[in-house]
Design an enzyme around this catalytic site. Sequence first.
Site, PDB file in Angstrom:
ATOM      1  CE  LYS A 177     -17.778 -15.527  14.349  1.00 16.02           C
ATOM      2  NZ  LYS A 177     -16.751 -16.573  14.466  1.00 16.02           N
TER       3      LYS A 177
ATOM      4  CD  GLU B  35     -16.970 -21.568  17.510  1.00 20.79           C
ATOM      5  OE1 GLU B  35     -18.154 -21.185  17.460  1.00 20.79           O
ATOM      6  OE2 GLU B  35     -16.303 -21.812  16.481  1.00 20.79           O
TER       7      GLU B  35
ATOM      8  CE  LYS C 109     -19.676 -19.069  15.312  1.00 17.13           C
ATOM      9  NZ  LYS C 109     -18.903 -20.210  14.734  1.00 17.13           N
TER      10      LYS C 109
ATOM     11  CG  ASP D 175     -13.174 -22.939  15.091  1.00 17.64           C
ATOM     12  OD1 ASP D 175     -13.877 -21.993  14.695  1.00 17.64           O
ATOM     13  OD2 ASP D 175     -12.437 -23.581  14.331  1.00 17.64           O
TER      14      ASP D 175
ATOM     15  CE  LYS E  78     -15.033 -23.133  11.623  1.00 20.20           C
ATOM     16  NZ  LYS E  78     -14.399 -21.786  11.754  1.00 20.20           N
TER      17      LYS E  78
ATOM     18  CB  SER F 255     -22.085 -17.720  12.429  1.00 22.61           C
ATOM     19  OG  SER F 255     -21.050 -16.979  13.002  1.00 22.61           O
TER      20      SER F 255
ATOM     21  N   GLY G  66     -18.559 -23.276  10.016  1.00 15.83           N
ATOM     22  CA  GLY G  66     -18.562 -22.739   8.649  1.00 15.83           C
ATOM     23  C   GLY G  66     -17.364 -21.833   8.431  1.00 15.83           C
TER      24      GLY G  66
ATOM     25  CG  ASP H 215     -16.482 -18.236  17.408  1.00 17.78           C
ATOM     26  OD1 ASP H 215     -16.518 -18.591  16.220  1.00 17.78           O
ATOM     27  OD2 ASP H 215     -15.452 -18.337  18.112  1.00 17.78           O
TER      28      ASP H 215
END
Length: 369
Positions: free
Chosen positions: A164, A214, A162, A239, A263, A136, A291, A189
């Site tokens: 952001k 995400e 991934k 998430d 998670k 990520s 994570g 995400d």
Amino acid sequence: MKIIEITMHRMNMRMKNPFTTSFGTEQDREFIILEAKDEDGTIGWGECVTSESPLYIEEFTKAAWVMLEEYLIPLTLGREFSHPDELTDLFEPFKRNNLAKAAIDAAAWDIYAKQQGISLAQAIGGCRTDIEVGVSLGIEDDIEKLLNNIKEKTEEGYKRIKVKIKPGKDVEVVEQIRKQFPDIPLMVDANSAYTLDDMETLKKLDPFNLMMIEQPLTAGDLIDHAELQKHIKTPICLDESIHSYDDARQAIQLGSGKIINMKVGRVGGITTMKRIHELCKEANVPMWCGGMLESGVGRAHNIAVTSLSTFTLPGDTAASSRYWEEDIIDPEVYVKDGIVQVPASPGIGYEVNREKLAKYTVEKKTFKQ
Ligand SMILES: O=C(O)CCC(=O)C1=CC=C[C@@H](O)[C@@H]1C(=O)O
Ligand SMILES: [Mg+2]
């Protein structure tokens, strides 16, 4: 199983680089390592994956410390358990506080696996001896830095990237990434940074062949995500909307998302994670292990979780060196060609290095039966 002693270590560890998401930037991780001792001397380890501030979730480290000290630890100490599943029912009367609950739950599962002489992966029903992992990457002001980070991690062999995103750092960023990396497995995400009013922007992500987007919308939302999914091709991954078995059941029923980022902390422990895993297996909903910028203790638990059959997509369990100059476990978590070996030794399969644990401990308190 009877836990007779619990020690909380409030940790402060500085990550190599700041990590920026749509809700803020973090570099100094403040979290809790929970050490539990059974009456037979077996030690289990868990990580309360809170941050200093309640930006990702309503919990934060100082509050979790109080929740553990005032409620969860007193309830646990000296109680006979035949199986760690019993902790979830024991903690059920207290609303949410899942990250705090999961810290004790994880340590109890580690003790249980060690007492059975099996790995945590085996204890939870894992079926893999090695796992594929992704990485990520945070938001960068300079697109060149992000592109360089992607190049570096792709060359290290991570199985998916991934990145952001947030309003103003989304379509153009992904377009630039795809120009340089047309074929890498790529996902984004948003950490709840958008609303249905941003539908046209989110639709513009569709042409980039993303594996998923995400948590585009509000944390806890299921209805608007279901509406959005009707209008975009890219699969939605949830998430911050999945905090319980019922959240997952309703999300699947409503079509709120096609993938779940699991998670263990967010759902309150391994037992609930396993129930959601069975639900997703039945419903053919793929999962991957997210994570929370963990130290090696949390990373070790995530490796075991990812050995379960429905964790078919690479998760966020990158190498210890992704974040830490030095980790608090021996050996550290190593990734080779995007693969992590699942430890076969009893419990989490890594030893906590007590010298390094002490080096980063800012506060410590032991509770005895
Ligand atoms: O631990 C990792 O490497 C994953 C980091 C990561 O993407 C996240 C960590 C914590 C909260 C969020 O910012 C984000 C997530 O939403 O998955
Ligand atoms: Mg996320």
